[in-house]
Design an enzyme around this catalytic site. Structure first.
Site, PDB file in Angstrom:
ATOM      1  N   LYS A   1       0.864  -1.181   0.000  1.00 44.43           N
ATOM      2  CA  LYS A   1       0.000   0.000   0.000  1.00 44.43           C
ATOM      3  C   LYS A   1       0.889   1.215   0.000  1.00 44.43           C
ATOM      4  O   LYS A   1       2.019   1.170   0.493  1.00 44.43           O
ATOM      5  CB  LYS A   1      -0.882   0.018   1.248  1.00 44.43           C
ATOM      6  CG  LYS A   1      -2.134   0.826   1.080  1.00 44.43           C
ATOM      7  CD  LYS A   1      -3.135   0.042   0.266  1.00 44.43           C
ATOM      8  CE  LYS A   1      -4.487   0.680   0.202  1.00 44.43           C
ATOM      9  NZ  LYS A   1      -5.486  -0.297  -0.256  1.00 44.43           N
TER      10      LYS A   1
HETATM   11  N1  GLU Z   1      -6.924  -0.141  -3.594  1.00 43.15           N
HETATM   12  C1  GLU Z   1      -7.665  -1.326  -3.898  1.00 43.15           C
HETATM   13  C2  GLU Z   1      -7.771  -2.227  -2.684  1.00 43.15           C
HETATM   14  O1  GLU Z   1      -7.685  -1.766  -1.561  1.00 43.15           O
HETATM   15  C3  GLU Z   1      -7.126  -2.040  -5.129  1.00 43.15           C
HETATM   16  C4  GLU Z   1      -5.716  -2.516  -5.042  1.00 43.15           C
HETATM   17  C5  GLU Z   1      -5.188  -3.051  -6.371  1.00 43.15           C
HETATM   18  O2  GLU Z   1      -5.938  -3.128  -7.325  1.00 43.15           O
HETATM   19  O3  GLU Z   1      -4.004  -3.361  -6.406  1.00 43.15           O
HETATM   20  O4  GLU Z   1      -8.030  -3.396  -2.777  1.00 43.15           O
END
Ligand code: GLU
Length: 426
Positions: A110
């Site tokens: 993240k």
């Molecule tokens: N931000 C989204 C999540 O929390 C998508 C993450 C992604 O597609 O890598 O799952």
């Protein structure tokens, strides 16, 4: 002392505690759980940039690679004024669990920058994004770490990321990021994928209970990319959307809100659902968005930010099913209250995994230099989500564990198995 006796203060402590408890349940050997809890890498960067008025400013950003044992780090980038290091780590842990539960060949990551993108011009957001990416680019790459959108970021931000990284390595590299515009190798169906997964999870859980979405009254917090698609797709399957909320407040209509009218008003520039002239405005403002949880309904989908449902909201809730579209939308106290009330909770690491599942399919298309039509992408997202749900539900039933713990144990077990097979370097 067992881990359960810790006093939990933050989202990170809650996430770490859940992983540790899963490790205890699995009886993991040789301190392996500490390897799984600890992020592989936490990168903190200063982001100096030029304001439009010519002055210099500076922000702080993070990128956390939580687990990379099963594949490249994968997860979104969040722009929000309350983002901090611990939150990014907690969200990265969630990503590792998500990719493991869906059995995608990816790890968990993240990123975030602590600022409110709405308080800056688009040109400033572009400069901030480019400087952030240049600071972390040596840790990115289709085989290393692949960012995606999250709260406060969108496909345009992903396009800038793709460009910044590509100019650095000297050739166009679409596979470095997902959630890109279609013109740059993005996938059809990505915008709706998280909401699609939320609604599919709801339908699959209802089917286990001998029920269906048909006629269900649904209340949704958040009317952004996740919540608005959850609303549309649930309505298309016969559910009645009786309440929606965003930072402008909560609107409700027991007969079902006119979603097309809400969408039309928002397209015309109205700020927030409470100003759309649809339904009854139950509460105004961002504090009023919590009122959505008190609206009489069968299913609640919290699709906004973390910790949205506290004790008060949990006590007020009449729904019998909660499907977590957002990451960590329930505080641990709310979780306990809802469990005591007998409410079924489909946990975030499964319920909102449709987004990363479609991101994975976007990468598959990028690597193969092809693009699937939207129906094919949607069908593949549903197939992967169904397989994950069956695996999760089968495990929850056979283990007798509550659903959230079952999901965490399944994720941790998948990661632990990979660690064991790879062995410990050197
Ligand atoms: N931000 C989204 C999540 O929390 C998508 C993450 C992604 O597609 O890598 O799952």
């Amino acid at each position: 002392m067992t881990t359960a006796s810790y006093q939990v203060h933050s989202a990170l402590e809650a996430a770490e505690l859940r992983v540790r408890e899963a490790g205890e349940w699995l009886n993991l050997e040789d301190g392996l759980i500490e390897t799984i809890v600890a992020p592989r890498r936490i990168i903190e960067v200063a982001i100096p940039f030029r304001r439009d008025d010519g002055t210099r400013d500076q922000l702080t950003g993070w990128r956390v690679h939580h687990n990379t044992t099963r594949g490249p780090a994968k997860g979104g980038i969040r722009y929000h004024h309350e983002v901090d290091r611990d939150e990014v780590v907690a969200l990265a842990i969630g990503m590792s669990l998500k990719t493991a539960i869906v059995n995608l060949p990816l790890g968990g990551a993240k990123g975030g920058i602590r600022f409110d993108p709405k308080a800056y011009s688009r040109a400033e957001v572009e400069r901030i994004t480019r400087r952030y990416i240049s600071e972390i680019s040596q840790f990115l790459g289709p085989d290393r770490d692949v960012p995606a959108p999250d709260v406060g970021t969108d496909s345009q931000v992903m396009a800038w990321i793709m460009d910044q990284y590509s100019t650095g390595v000297g050739h166009a590299t679409p596979g470095v990021v997902t959630g890109k515009p279609i013109e740059l190798g993005g996938s059809l169906g990505r915008e709706s994928a998280t909401g699609r997964g939320v609604v599919e999870s709801a339908a699959l859980m209802l089917a286990k209970q001998g029920r269906s979405l048909e006629g269900m009254r649904v209340a949704i917090q958040g009317y952004g990319q996740v919540g608005s698609w959850a609303a549309r797709l649930a309505a298309a399957r016969g559910a009645r959307i009786v309440a929606v909320a965003d930072v402008s407040g909560t609107i409700a209509d027991d007969g079902g809100l006119d979603l097309r009218a809400i969408d039309r008003a928002l397209r015309e520039g109205v700020r927030g659902v409470a100003n759309a002239g649809v339904g009854e405005v139950v509460a105004h403002g961002s504090d009023g968005a919590a009122a959505v949880f008190g609206v009489d309904c069968d299913i609640v989908m919290p699709c906004a930010l973390g910790d949205a449902v506290g004790e008060r909201e949990a006590l007020a809730m009449t729904a019998t099913l909660v499907v977590e579209g957002a990451n960590a939308p329930l505080t641990p106290a709310a979780d306990r209250i809802l469990a005591d009330k007998g409410v079924t909770i489909v946990p975030d690491v499964l319920a909102n995994a449709g987004g990363v599942t479609c991101s994975y399919l976007e990468q598959c298309q990028n690597f193969a230099h092809l693009s699937w039509d939207e129906d094919e992408v949607n069908a593949r997202v549903i197939d992967l989500m169904r397989a994950a749900f069956d695996r999760f539900h089968g495990f929850a039933t056979s283990s007798g564990l509550p659903l959230r713990k079952a999901a965490t144990v399944l994720g941790v077990k998948t990661i632990a198995d990979a660690h064991r097979l790879r062995g410990l370097h050197p």
